[in-house]
Design a protein around this motif. Structure first.
Motif, PDB file in Angstrom:
ATOM      1  N   PHE A  21       0.848  -1.200   0.000  1.00 60.96           N
ATOM      2  CA  PHE A  21       0.000   0.000   0.000  1.00 60.96           C
ATOM      3  C   PHE A  21       0.883   1.251   0.000  1.00 60.96           C
ATOM      4  O   PHE A  21       0.787   2.138  -0.872  1.00 60.96           O
ATOM      5  N   GLN A 142      -0.273  -0.053   9.677  1.00 67.59           N
ATOM      6  CA  GLN A 142       0.056   1.352   9.466  1.00 67.59           C
ATOM      7  C   GLN A 142       1.576   1.544   9.432  1.00 67.59           C
ATOM      8  O   GLN A 142       2.107   2.304   8.625  1.00 67.59           O
ATOM      9  N   ILE A 145       2.785   0.578   6.180  1.00 65.59           N
ATOM     10  CA  ILE A 145       2.487   1.604   5.156  1.00 65.59           C
ATOM     11  C   ILE A 145       3.598   2.652   5.172  1.00 65.59           C
ATOM     12  O   ILE A 145       4.138   3.043   4.128  1.00 65.59           O
ATOM     13  N   THR A 146       3.971   3.079   6.388  1.00 67.03           N
ATOM     14  CA  THR A 146       4.983   4.137   6.477  1.00 67.03           C
ATOM     15  C   THR A 146       6.336   3.630   5.969  1.00 67.03           C
ATOM     16  O   THR A 146       7.078   4.361   5.329  1.00 67.03           O
ATOM     17  N   LEU A 149       6.184   3.727   2.140  1.00 71.95           N
ATOM     18  CA  LEU A 149       6.373   5.083   1.615  1.00 71.95           C
ATOM     19  C   LEU A 149       7.851   5.467   1.650  1.00 71.95           C
ATOM     20  O   LEU A 149       8.411   6.019   0.702  1.00 71.95           O
ATOM     21  N   GLN A 267      -9.726  10.926   8.634  1.00 71.31           N
ATOM     22  CA  GLN A 267      -8.300  10.599   8.520  1.00 71.31           C
ATOM     23  C   GLN A 267      -7.702  11.273   7.284  1.00 71.31           C
ATOM     24  O   GLN A 267      -6.605  11.821   7.320  1.00 71.31           O
ATOM     25  N   GLN A 268      -8.456  11.247   6.187  1.00 71.89           N
ATOM     26  CA  GLN A 268      -7.950  11.903   4.979  1.00 71.89           C
ATOM     27  C   GLN A 268      -8.012  13.427   5.101  1.00 71.89           C
ATOM     28  O   GLN A 268      -7.151  14.131   4.590  1.00 71.89           O
ATOM     29  N   ILE A 272      -3.041  14.633   5.517  1.00 71.82           N
ATOM     30  CA  ILE A 272      -1.745  13.947   5.516  1.00 71.82           C
ATOM     31  C   ILE A 272      -1.192  13.766   4.102  1.00 71.82           C
ATOM     32  O   ILE A 272      -0.002  13.923   3.859  1.00 71.82           O
ATOM     33  N   MET A 276       2.230  14.026   1.941  1.00 66.57           N
ATOM     34  CA  MET A 276       2.843  12.839   1.351  1.00 66.57           C
ATOM     35  C   MET A 276       3.031  12.998  -0.164  1.00 66.57           C
ATOM     36  O   MET A 276       4.011  12.563  -0.732  1.00 66.57           O
ATOM     37  N   PHE A 380      -0.045  13.007  13.437  1.00 68.05           N
ATOM     38  CA  PHE A 380      -0.849  12.091  12.631  1.00 68.05           C
ATOM     39  C   PHE A 380      -0.411  10.640  12.849  1.00 68.05           C
ATOM     40  O   PHE A 380      -1.224   9.754  13.088  1.00 68.05           O
ATOM     41  N   TRP A 389      -7.556   3.021  10.720  1.00 70.02           N
ATOM     42  CA  TRP A 389      -7.741   1.637  10.247  1.00 70.02           C
ATOM     43  C   TRP A 389      -8.216   0.713  11.359  1.00 70.02           C
ATOM     44  O   TRP A 389      -8.930  -0.260  11.108  1.00 70.02           O
ATOM     45  N   ASN A 416      -9.100  10.321  -0.349  1.00 67.86           N
ATOM     46  CA  ASN A 416      -7.698  10.366  -0.745  1.00 67.86           C
ATOM     47  C   ASN A 416      -7.612  10.905  -2.181  1.00 67.86           C
ATOM     48  O   ASN A 416      -6.827  11.822  -2.485  1.00 67.86           O
TER      49      ASN A 416
HETATM   50  C1  BGC Z   1      -3.415   6.746   5.152  1.00 71.64           C
HETATM   51  C2  BGC Z   1      -2.729   7.071   3.874  1.00 71.64           C
HETATM   52  C3  BGC Z   1      -1.466   7.858   4.153  1.00 71.64           C
HETATM   53  C4  BGC Z   1      -0.581   7.118   5.144  1.00 71.64           C
HETATM   54  C5  BGC Z   1       0.602   7.967   5.569  1.00 71.64           C
HETATM   55  C6  BGC Z   1      -2.464   5.963   6.021  1.00 71.64           C
HETATM   56  O1  BGC Z   1      -3.095   5.608   7.210  1.00 71.64           O
HETATM   57  O2  BGC Z   1      -4.603   6.007   4.921  1.00 71.64           O
HETATM   58  O3  BGC Z   1      -3.611   7.772   3.036  1.00 71.64           O
HETATM   59  O4  BGC Z   1      -0.742   8.095   2.983  1.00 71.64           O
HETATM   60  O5  BGC Z   1      -1.308   6.750   6.290  1.00 71.64           O
HETATM   61  O6  BGC Z   1       1.402   7.321   6.489  1.00 71.64           O
END
Ligand code: BGC
Length: 498
Positions: A21, A142, A145-146, A149, A267-268, A272, A276, A380, A389, A416
């Motif tokens: 993701f 989560q 996800i980070t 990225l 959250q959106q 954030i 990003m 955040f 989530w 998003n």
């Molecule tokens: C969000 C994403 C965001 C990411 C950033 C996620 O929880 O749903 O949209 O890019 O966090 O860390």
């Protein structure tokens, strides 16, 4: 391995879905700046770039909607595996793109996989987790996800030194590796015990619970009790409910759907993804000159995001969801507000030769803006990131959990998408006005959470019925829930003393 070692392992493996993701949402941003990419696709203009970037999110939206049905019909486990295959197909098409159409189709297909994963992974994690570490296990997604990225950013950075088309094909293609790892590892992961009971595979569910909770001991009292609770909840579900999407609109589920959708939208609306996706533009706007400086600031941003998620993993089940979200909203609101004031106070207009206007800051206060931006990301990452989530994955009853989560997840992707689309325009047009809008939303969120969102930490998934069938004014309903808890303890105490 400790008592919950197996639950951690299963939670961590499925979290690789979060990595895909993060990686796939992050990978394009620097590729768009690469010379070989631009040359190969004949310098796409803003509309072309917009379509290429946002088709992923569109795919995610559709994928998350489908996932609800898939995860019920074929299991959470097989849905995650299917999503990996779809993702690999999308990544392979993008990697081998011969033209723009292929790239766009590949983005969309990869999006279907990511959307599907983003819905199924938290549901799967929350169904395998013991109540007292559920927040932590879902936070692992989560965190992944980070990491996604972050790794995407630095791989892009490394690859931009390659002097051929490999500079963009490689970062896109390489994501197939974690997808394959997830696919193969999932073969060895159990089915969700709740899904098994719901599909009349009680004996298997018993074995899975024993594996997850007590090193395989099927006679362990906790295992037996949890199994009984799940069986009872499924029995009641069957007696009382129709299993269809229509149920989402009816009492008593409607309230939870609204809260789940709201939390994902909010959250959106933290904004954030403005940071990003467009960090480098904002860094430049705040006076940071030179490509390298803004690239570095963006790289650091990714590290900050990843590191600040760690406290949530450690303590979210102690802090609870309500307080953490209110605290996070306050942090986000204040940092936005300071950014707005700092930018507004020092902004100067530069009229370019072609008549267009750029809004710039002198170098002085830009550091304040950058520091505030990092503090915002910290606020955040410790709060809205994971809980966005966690909360939807834990509030619904079994019969409707994955269908409801497909709707809440789709709302996340929809917002998003919208923010990705309008943010660049607003950054240019109203600059600090956008910060002010986000500040106001975040201050309002404090009130919204306080009034409407009940606390869910440490509750069994089966217990949520009690929490959510009281007054919709969560802050007023706390007394009733406390009384219920006391009665429960009383029952347990009496049972134990018999
Ligand atoms: C969000 C994403 C965001 C990411 C950033 C996620 O929880 O749903 O949209 O890019 O966090 O860390």
């Amino acid at each position: 391995m400790g008592k919950n070692g197996q639950a951690y392992l299963v939670g961590a493996i499925s979290a690789i879905g979060g990595f895909l993701f993060g990686y796939d949402t992050g990978v394009m941003s620097s590729i768009l700046e690469m010379d070989y990419w631009k040359a190969y696709f004949h310098n796409p203009g803003p509309t072309g770039v917009g379509v290429i970037v946002s088709l992923l999110t569109a795919g995610c939206f559709v994928g998350s909607l489908f996932a609800g049905w898939l995860a019920d019909r074929f299991s959470r486990k097989r849905t995650i595996m299917t999503a990996c295959v779809v993702f690999c197909l999308g990544a392979a098409i993008q990697c081998g793109s011969r033209n723009r159409a292929m790239l766009i189709v590949g983005r969309f297909i990869a999006g279907l996989g990511v959307g599907c994963l983003s819905m199924t992974v938290p549901v799967f994690q929350s169904e395998i987790a013991p109540a007292h570490i559920r927040g932590r296990l879902v936070s692992l997604q989560q965190w992944a996800i980070t990491w996604g990225l972050l790794v995407a950013f630095w791989i892009d950075y490394g690859c931009h030194f390659i002097k051929s088309d490999a500079s963009w094909r490689l970062p896109i293609g390489i994501q197939i590796v974690p997808a394959l790892i997830l696919f193969v590892s999932m073969i060895f992961m159990p089915y969700s015990p709740r899904w098994l009971v719901d599909n009349d595979r009680v004996e298997e569910a018993h074995k899975v619970l024993a594996r997850l909770r007590s090193g395989g001991n099927m006679n362990d009292t906790e295992v037996v009790e949890e199994l009984e609770e799940i069986k009872e909840a499924v029995r009641i579900d069957r007696e009382t409910a129709v299993r269809s999407y229509l149920e989402l609109l009816r009492f008593p589920i409607r309230r939870r759907v609204i809260l789940g959708v709201l939390i994902q939208i909010l959250q959106q609306l933290t904004g954030i993804n403005v940071i990003m996706y467009y960090a480098s533009t904002i860094f430049k706007q705040s006076g940071l000159s030179g490509d390298n400086a803004s690239l570095l600031a963006q790289g650091i941003n990714g590290v900050v995001n990843m590191l600040a998620t760690i406290p949530a993993i450690l303590w979210i089940d102690r802090w609870g969801r309500r307080k953490t979200l209110m605290f996070g909203s306050l942090g986000c609101g204040v940092t936005y507000f300071i950014q707005a004031v700092a930018t507004g106070a020092t902004q100067n207009k530069v009229v370019n030769a072609d008549g267009s206007v750029d809004l710039n800051l002198p170098t002085g206060p830009s550091y304040l803006v950058i520091v505030m931006m990092y503090l915002f990301v910290i606020s955040f990452a410790m709060t809205w990131g994971p809980i966005g989530w966690i909360y939807p994955s834990e509030i619904f009853p079994m019969r409707i959990r994955s269908k409801a989560n497909s709707i809440t997840t789709a709302s996340n992707w929809l917002f998003n998408f919208i923010i990705g689309l309008v943010a660049p325009i607003l950054i240019k047009k109203i600059t600090w006005g956008l910060d002010l809008i986000f500040a106001i939303i975040m201050f309002a969120a404090i009130g919204i959470i306080y009034v409407f969102f009940p606390e869910t930490k440490n509750r069994n998934l089966e217990d949520m019925e009690v929490i959510f069938t009281g007054s919709a004014w969560a802050y007023k309903d706390r007394k009733r829930i406390a009384e219920y808890d006391n009665a429960q303890h009383h029952n347990i105490d009496t049972k134990e003393s018999v």
